[in-house]
Design a protein around this motif. Structure first.
Motif, PDB file in Angstrom:
ATOM      1  N   GLU A 167      -9.524  33.142  64.991  1.00 32.15           N
ATOM      2  CA  GLU A 167      -8.754  34.146  65.797  1.00 32.15           C
ATOM      3  C   GLU A 167      -8.094  33.862  66.839  1.00 32.15           C
ATOM      4  O   GLU A 167      -7.279  34.560  67.692  1.00 32.15           O
ATOM      5  N   SER A 168      -8.078  32.372  67.423  1.00 31.43           N
ATOM      6  CA  SER A 168      -7.193  31.799  68.452  1.00 31.43           C
ATOM      7  C   SER A 168      -5.903  32.091  68.429  1.00 31.43           C
ATOM      8  O   SER A 168      -5.409  32.090  67.223  1.00 31.43           O
ATOM      9  N   MET A 169      -5.117  32.096  69.375  1.00 36.88           N
ATOM     10  CA  MET A 169      -3.740  32.141  69.390  1.00 36.88           C
ATOM     11  C   MET A 169      -2.957  31.389  70.129  1.00 36.88           C
ATOM     12  O   MET A 169      -3.714  31.284  71.219  1.00 36.88           O
ATOM     13  N   LEU A 170      -1.913  30.860  69.809  1.00 39.41           N
ATOM     14  CA  LEU A 170      -0.823  29.848  70.861  1.00 39.41           C
ATOM     15  C   LEU A 170      -0.088  30.996  71.425  1.00 39.41           C
ATOM     16  O   LEU A 170       0.607  31.709  70.837  1.00 39.41           O
ATOM     17  N   ILE A 171      -0.225  30.940  72.810  1.00 38.60           N
ATOM     18  CA  ILE A 171       0.715  31.712  73.650  1.00 38.60           C
ATOM     19  C   ILE A 171       1.434  30.768  74.618  1.00 38.60           C
ATOM     20  O   ILE A 171       1.320  29.645  74.712  1.00 38.60           O
ATOM     21  N   MET A 172       2.298  31.548  75.319  1.00 37.80           N
ATOM     22  CA  MET A 172       3.189  30.666  76.227  1.00 37.80           C
ATOM     23  C   MET A 172       4.001  29.684  75.659  1.00 37.80           C
ATOM     24  O   MET A 172       3.710  28.273  76.285  1.00 37.80           O
ATOM     25  N   ASP A 173       4.575  29.657  74.748  1.00 36.33           N
ATOM     26  CA  ASP A 173       5.336  28.595  74.388  1.00 36.33           C
ATOM     27  C   ASP A 173       4.494  27.579  73.675  1.00 36.33           C
ATOM     28  O   ASP A 173       4.852  26.393  73.968  1.00 36.33           O
ATOM     29  N   ARG A 174       3.396  27.976  73.408  1.00 35.87           N
ATOM     30  CA  ARG A 174       2.426  27.041  72.585  1.00 35.87           C
ATOM     31  C   ARG A 174       1.748  26.093  73.601  1.00 35.87           C
ATOM     32  O   ARG A 174       0.855  25.200  73.405  1.00 35.87           O
ATOM     33  N   GLN A 175       1.969  26.414  75.126  1.00 35.70           N
ATOM     34  CA  GLN A 175       1.342  25.741  76.147  1.00 35.70           C
ATOM     35  C   GLN A 175      -0.214  26.016  76.266  1.00 35.70           C
ATOM     36  O   GLN A 175      -1.019  25.283  76.913  1.00 35.70           O
ATOM     37  N   CYS A 176      -0.750  27.340  75.997  1.00 35.92           N
ATOM     38  CA  CYS A 176      -2.069  27.971  76.038  1.00 35.92           C
ATOM     39  C   CYS A 176      -2.421  28.315  74.775  1.00 35.92           C
ATOM     40  O   CYS A 176      -1.720  28.747  73.719  1.00 35.92           O
ATOM     41  N   VAL A 177      -3.789  28.215  74.668  1.00 26.75           N
ATOM     42  CA  VAL A 177      -4.434  28.927  73.323  1.00 26.75           C
ATOM     43  C   VAL A 177      -5.263  29.634  74.027  1.00 26.75           C
ATOM     44  O   VAL A 177      -6.053  29.639  74.884  1.00 26.75           O
ATOM     45  N   VAL A 178      -5.647  30.803  73.333  1.00 26.03           N
ATOM     46  CA  VAL A 178      -6.452  32.032  73.762  1.00 26.03           C
ATOM     47  C   VAL A 178      -7.119  32.763  72.589  1.00 26.03           C
ATOM     48  O   VAL A 178      -6.868  32.696  71.490  1.00 26.03           O
ATOM     49  N   SER A 179      -8.497  32.898  72.987  1.00 26.06           N
ATOM     50  CA  SER A 179      -9.110  33.553  71.912  1.00 26.06           C
ATOM     51  C   SER A 179     -10.206  34.552  72.642  1.00 26.06           C
ATOM     52  O   SER A 179     -10.810  34.380  73.822  1.00 26.06           O
ATOM     53  N   VAL A 180     -10.558  35.823  72.052  1.00 21.87           N
ATOM     54  CA  VAL A 180     -11.457  36.804  72.433  1.00 21.87           C
ATOM     55  C   VAL A 180     -12.510  36.969  71.497  1.00 21.87           C
ATOM     56  O   VAL A 180     -12.426  36.939  70.177  1.00 21.87           O
ATOM     57  N   ILE A 181     -13.799  36.806  72.012  1.00 21.04           N
ATOM     58  CA  ILE A 181     -15.150  37.280  71.036  1.00 21.04           C
ATOM     59  C   ILE A 181     -15.520  38.441  71.644  1.00 21.04           C
ATOM     60  O   ILE A 181     -15.699  38.753  72.904  1.00 21.04           O
ATOM     61  N   ARG A 182     -15.507  39.785  70.851  1.00 20.71           N
ATOM     62  CA  ARG A 182     -16.015  41.033  71.298  1.00 20.71           C
ATOM     63  C   ARG A 182     -17.369  41.056  70.874  1.00 20.71           C
ATOM     64  O   ARG A 182     -18.318  40.234  70.314  1.00 20.71           O
ATOM     65  N   LYS A 183     -17.756  41.919  71.649  1.00 18.42           N
ATOM     66  CA  LYS A 183     -19.422  42.457  71.683  1.00 18.42           C
ATOM     67  C   LYS A 183     -19.716  42.958  70.113  1.00 18.42           C
ATOM     68  O   LYS A 183     -20.779  42.317  69.783  1.00 18.42           O
ATOM     69  N   SER A 184     -18.824  43.323  69.620  1.00 19.81           N
ATOM     70  CA  SER A 184     -19.335  43.637  68.139  1.00 19.81           C
ATOM     71  C   SER A 184     -19.565  42.224  67.157  1.00 19.81           C
ATOM     72  O   SER A 184     -20.119  42.546  66.372  1.00 19.81           O
ATOM     73  N   SER A 185     -18.581  41.455  67.391  1.00 19.24           N
ATOM     74  CA  SER A 185     -18.831  40.311  66.680  1.00 19.24           C
ATOM     75  C   SER A 185     -20.248  39.594  67.135  1.00 19.24           C
ATOM     76  O   SER A 185     -20.927  38.967  66.426  1.00 19.24           O
ATOM     77  N   MET A 186     -20.323  39.711  68.329  1.00 18.03           N
ATOM     78  CA  MET A 186     -21.682  39.135  68.895  1.00 18.03           C
ATOM     79  C   MET A 186     -22.901  39.629  68.167  1.00 18.03           C
ATOM     80  O   MET A 186     -23.979  39.096  67.749  1.00 18.03           O
ATOM     81  N   GLU A 187     -22.766  40.985  67.936  1.00 18.43           N
ATOM     82  CA  GLU A 187     -23.817  41.811  67.503  1.00 18.43           C
ATOM     83  C   GLU A 187     -23.963  41.205  65.916  1.00 18.43           C
ATOM     84  O   GLU A 187     -24.952  41.538  65.462  1.00 18.43           O
ATOM     85  N   PHE A 188     -22.631  41.373  65.282  1.00 20.29           N
ATOM     86  CA  PHE A 188     -22.712  41.016  63.897  1.00 20.29           C
ATOM     87  C   PHE A 188     -23.397  39.759  63.435  1.00 20.29           C
ATOM     88  O   PHE A 188     -24.039  39.541  62.545  1.00 20.29           O
ATOM     89  N   PHE A 189     -23.253  38.788  64.311  1.00 16.12           N
ATOM     90  CA  PHE A 189     -23.578  37.613  64.168  1.00 16.12           C
ATOM     91  C   PHE A 189     -24.913  37.124  64.765  1.00 16.12           C
ATOM     92  O   PHE A 189     -25.599  36.324  64.658  1.00 16.12           O
TER      93      PHE A 189
END
Ligand code: AMP
Ligand code: MN
Ligand code: MN
Length: 337
Positions: free
Chosen positions: A219-241
Motif C-alpha cells: 500500500e506504499s506510495m511514491l510522492i513528491m516527484d518519487r523522492q519520498c515513499v509513504v505508507s500507513v498502517i491502520r489500527k484495523s489492519s493491526m487488529e486484522f493481523f
C-alpha cells in the motif's frame, strides 16, 4: 537552523558516580527497541556483577518476545511500585527526553540524582549529568566505552552487541564508524554468538510481522516527484493481523530501501486521528529537525514523532517540511536542480 545542542559531553566515570550509592534504577524509552534494551540490560548485568552491594532495578516497558534471549530481561519492572523509596540515582539510556521514559518518568523525577547516556541529536541534556554523543552509532556503543573491558561478562556483551547491531542496521547505516567496529570486536571476543543474536533478534520475523510488512509495502506510495515513499498502517489492519506495535519494527527501514527515494515516511495509527510517525532518509534530508519541529526527535537519518490529525494532514505537514529542506539544499547547490 539546527538548534544549539551539546555535541560531545564529558565521559562518565562510573566508579566515581556509584560511590556511596545504595539503590539505583535504570530506564529507557517507551516501546523499547534493540539499542534501548541492549544498553539498559548490558549496563544492568555489568553493575549487578561489579557492584553487587548496590540494589539495581530496571524499568522498561514490556520486552518484546524476540529480545527475551538477553539475560535478565525477566527481572525488568514494567510498573511503578508506589511504596518504593526514592532511588539514589536514575540512569536513563537511549532516551531523548524525559517524557519518552513513559511510565518510569515519575521514578526518574523522584530520584536524588539523574544521569542520561544517549546518542540522539535532539537530546537537550535534561538530566543532572549527561553523556550525549550524537555521532555515536548507538547508546550501547557508548556504554561499552564506559565499562572496564576486562570486566564485561559474556551476557553483558551479548546485550550490548545486540544494541549496536540494531541501531546500525547490522553495521550498515552511515552511523557505523571504525570505532563502532572496534567496540563490537571487543564484545565478540567475549565469546558471544553474534550470528545467532543478529539472526534471532534482527532478521527473523514472525508470520504476522511478514504479513503486516507485506501490507505496508503493497500500500506504499511514491510522492513528491518519487523522492519520498509513504505508507500507513491502520489500527484495523493491526487488529486484522493480530499484530502488536513492536511487529512494525523495521518496516520503515525496508521502505527506505526503495530505489530513488530520499525519505521514507511510515505512519502507524495509534488511535483515530493519532499517528506514530517514523522517518528515515538516505543522504540529504535531516529528519531529526522535522521530527523535532512537530514535538518528536531522533537522529539525522532516523527520527520519530507522534502527530494528530488525519493521515492526509500528517503527510502534508511532513512533506511541507521536506520540501523546504529540498529547496534550501538546491539553493545551496548541495543537490543539483
Ligand atoms: P522510530 O521511527 O520510532 O524507530 O524512531 C527513530 C529514532 O527516533 C529512534 O532513535 C527513536 O528513539 C527516536 N524517536 C522516535 N520517536 C521519538 C519521539 N517522539 N521523540 C524523540 N525521539 C524519538
Ligand atoms: Mn532506541
Ligand atoms: Mn539508539
Amino acid at each position: 537552523m539546527r538548534p544549539v545542542i551539546l555535541m560531545n559531553s564529558k565521559k562518565i566515570d562510573l566508579k566515581e558516580l556509584l560511590k556511596e550509592k545504595k539503590k539505583i534504577a535504570l530506564g529507557g524509552h517507551v516501546r523499547p527497541d534493540g539499542d534501548c534494551i541492549g544498553s539498559v540490560m548490558g549496563l544492568y548485568l555489568y553493575l549487578k556483577q561489579e557492584y553487587p552491594h548496590i540494589q539495581t532495578d530496571v524499568y522498561l516497558e514490556k520486552i518484546p518476545e524476540t529480545f527475551r534471549l538477553i539475560k535478565g530481561t525477566d527481572e525488568v519492572r514494567s510498573e511503578v511500585n508506589n511504596n518504593e523509596t526514592p532511588y539514589d540515582l536514575f540512569i536513563c539510556l537511549d532516551c531523548a527526553d524525559p517524557m519518552r521514559l513513559g511510565f518510569s518518568s515519575s521514578v526518574f523525577e523522584n530520584a536524588k540524582e539523574t544521569v542520561c547516556i544517549d546518542h540522539h541529536i535532539s537530546n537537550e541534556s535534561f538530566a543532572d549529568l549527561n553523556y550525549i554523543v550524537p555521532d555515536a552509532s548507538s547508546t550501547s556503543e557508548l556504554v561499552v566505552t564506559l565499562l572496564d573491558e576486562e570486566k564485561i561478562s559474556k551476557e553483558s556483551a551479548e546485550a550490548l552487541y545486540m544494541g549496536i547491531a540494531h541501531d546500525t542496521g547490522v553495521f550498515r547505516y552511515s552511523c557505523t564508524s571504525p570505532e563502532t567496529m572496534e567496540n563490537a570486536a571487543k564484545l565478540m571476543r567475549k565469546g558471544i554468538n553474534g550470528n545467532a543474536i543478529i539472526e534471532q533478534t534482527f532478521y527473523e520475523k514472525t508470520y504476522v510481522q511478514n504479513q503486516i510488512l507485506g501490507r505496508a509495502l503493497l500500500e506504499s506510495m511514491l510522492i513528491m516527484d518519487r523522492q519520498c515513499v509513504v505508507s500507513v498502517i491502520r489500527k484495523s489492519s493491526m487488529e486484522f493481523f493480530h499484530a502488536e506495535p513492536s511487529d512494525l519494527e523495521g518496516v520503515v527501514s525496508i521502505l527506505r530501501q526503495t530505489k530513488g527515494v530520499e525519505v521514507a515516511i511510515f505512519l502507524h495509527e495509534l488511535e483515530p486521528q493519532k499517528y506514530k510517525v517514523s522517518l528515515r532518509s538516505k543522504q540529504y534530508i535531516d529528519v531529526s529537525v522535522i521530527a523535532k519541529h512537530f514535538g518528536g526527535g531522533g537522529h539525522i537519518r532516523a527520527a520519530g514523532v507522534t502527530m494528530t490529525g488525519s493521515a492526509h494532514d500528517v503527510i502534508n505537514n511532513i512533506t511541507e517540511q521536506i520540501a523546504r529542506q529540498f529547496e534550501k539544499l538546491e539553493e545551496k547547490s548541495v543537490i543539483p536542480q
